[in-house]
Design an enzyme around this catalytic site. Structure first.
Site, PDB file in Angstrom:
ATOM      1  N   HIS A 110       0.857  -1.184   0.000  1.00 39.18           N
ATOM      2  CA  HIS A 110       0.000   0.000   0.000  1.00 39.18           C
ATOM      3  C   HIS A 110       0.897   1.238   0.000  1.00 39.18           C
ATOM      4  CE1 HIS A 110      -3.639   2.333   0.739  1.00 39.18           C
ATOM      5  NE2 HIS A 110      -2.951   3.031   1.621  1.00 39.18           N
ATOM      6  N   ASP A 146      -6.152  -2.732   4.160  1.00 33.09           N
ATOM      7  CA  ASP A 146      -4.889  -2.009   4.369  1.00 33.09           C
ATOM      8  C   ASP A 146      -4.485  -1.961   5.841  1.00 33.09           C
ATOM      9  OD1 ASP A 146      -4.727  -1.553   1.632  1.00 33.09           O
ATOM     10  OD2 ASP A 146      -5.858   0.309   1.775  1.00 33.09           O
TER      11      ASP A 146
HETATM   12  C1  GAR Z   1       0.374   0.589  -6.129  1.00 31.51           C
HETATM   13  O1  GAR Z   1       0.762   1.903  -5.833  1.00 31.51           O
HETATM   14  C2  GAR Z   1      -0.096  -0.134  -4.891  1.00 31.51           C
HETATM   15  O2  GAR Z   1       0.651   0.211  -3.759  1.00 31.51           O
HETATM   16  C3  GAR Z   1      -1.515   0.362  -4.790  1.00 31.51           C
HETATM   17  O3  GAR Z   1      -1.987   0.355  -6.112  1.00 31.51           O
HETATM   18  C4  GAR Z   1      -0.896   0.594  -6.992  1.00 31.51           C
HETATM   19  C5  GAR Z   1      -0.874  -0.511  -8.023  1.00 31.51           C
HETATM   20  O4  GAR Z   1       0.094  -0.228  -8.997  1.00 31.51           O
HETATM   21  N1  GAR Z   1      -2.291  -0.467  -3.938  1.00 31.51           N
HETATM   22  C6  GAR Z   1      -3.270  -0.014  -3.150  1.00 31.51           C
HETATM   23  O5  GAR Z   1      -3.617   1.149  -3.115  1.00 31.51           O
HETATM   24  C7  GAR Z   1      -3.936  -1.067  -2.274  1.00 31.51           C
HETATM   25  N2  GAR Z   1      -4.856  -0.471  -1.361  1.00 31.51           N
HETATM   26  P1  GAR Z   1       0.728  -1.382  -9.878  1.00 31.51           P
HETATM   27  O6  GAR Z   1      -0.441  -2.132 -10.509  1.00 31.51           O
HETATM   28  O7  GAR Z   1       1.528  -0.673 -10.914  1.00 31.51           O
HETATM   29  O8  GAR Z   1       1.555  -2.256  -8.987  1.00 31.51           O
END
Ligand code: GAR
Length: 209
Positions: A110, A146
């Site tokens: 997260h 989270d």
């Molecule tokens: C990332 O920044 C991850 O930390 C976030 O979504 C993005 C996915 O990017 N996750 C959350 O917010 C979970 N609550 P990615 O598909 O390029 O890894």
């Protein structure tokens, strides 16, 4: 090597970082499959190009039937002998039963220093709160969103002129560094859940890694 499934819903940049790390011969885990709950997730193509098996298990047709979706997911995980799940931008909540089944074996990332700013728009939340440091957190998954025992965090300085975009870009760099490190610790049994806390064993070794 421990067999890992990465679950995605979108872009898959954290997935790509995990795949890259796991290609090292001394990495203690292998990415056995990437599973998306959306057929249009951009990460699917990246995974396939890296030679990783991909599966789409659409969650939408299941609507509110989370257990129905999870039964299909669990069957896919069992069929591939998966031991560890890494959620990487996987935007769907699990039932307490599924989480319990994977207790201590499912990680999430997260983009904030949890327990600050869980849920949606963590970057906007951080900017509105005016914090001077933010970052990313890898944690064990528990039923609450989270939340869950923290395995690893990395921090970035928040600049006065940051926007959610610029901040998320900088935090993403941290995410790509710490997620493979955290998976390495779990795959080597150097972290484990003890009640509500994550205990790290052999910390010095981990820091040198
Ligand atoms: C990332 O920044 C991850 O930390 C976030 O979504 C993005 C996915 O990017 N996750 C959350 O917010 C979970 N609550 P990615 O598909 O390029 O890894």
């Amino acid at each position: 090597k421990r067999r890992v499934a990465i679950l995605i819903s979108g872009r898959g940049s954290n997935m790509a970082a995990l795949i890259r790390a796991a290609k090292q011969s001394d990495f203690p885990a292998e990415i056995a499959v990437v599973i998306s709950n959306r057929a249009d997730a951009a990460g699917l193509q990246k995974a396939a190009e890296s030679g990783i098996a991909v599966e789409v298990i659409e969650s939408k047709p299941f609507g509110k039937d989370r257990a129905g979706f999870e039964a299909k997911l669990q069957a896919a995980l069992d069929a591939r002998g998966i031991e560890i799940i890494c959620l990487a931008g996987f935007m769907r909540l699990f039932t307490a039963e599924f989480v319990q089944h994977w207790y201590g074996r499912m990680l999430n990332i997260h983009p904030s220093l949890l327990p600050s700013f869980p849920g949606l728009d963590p970057h906007g939340q951080a900017l509105r709160a005016g914090v001077k440091l933010s970052g990313a957190t890898v944690h064990f998954v528990i039923p609450e969103i989270d939340a869950g025992p923290i395995v690893m965090q990395g921090a970035v300085v928040v600049r006065d002129d940051d926007t959610p975009d610029t901040l998320s870009q900088r935090i993403l760099g941290v995410e790509h560094r710490i997620y493979p490190e955290a998976l390495k610790l779990l795959a080597r049994d150097q972290v484990r859940l003890e009640g509500d806390l994550c205990r790290t064993l052999a910390t010095e070794q981990a820091e040198q890694a």
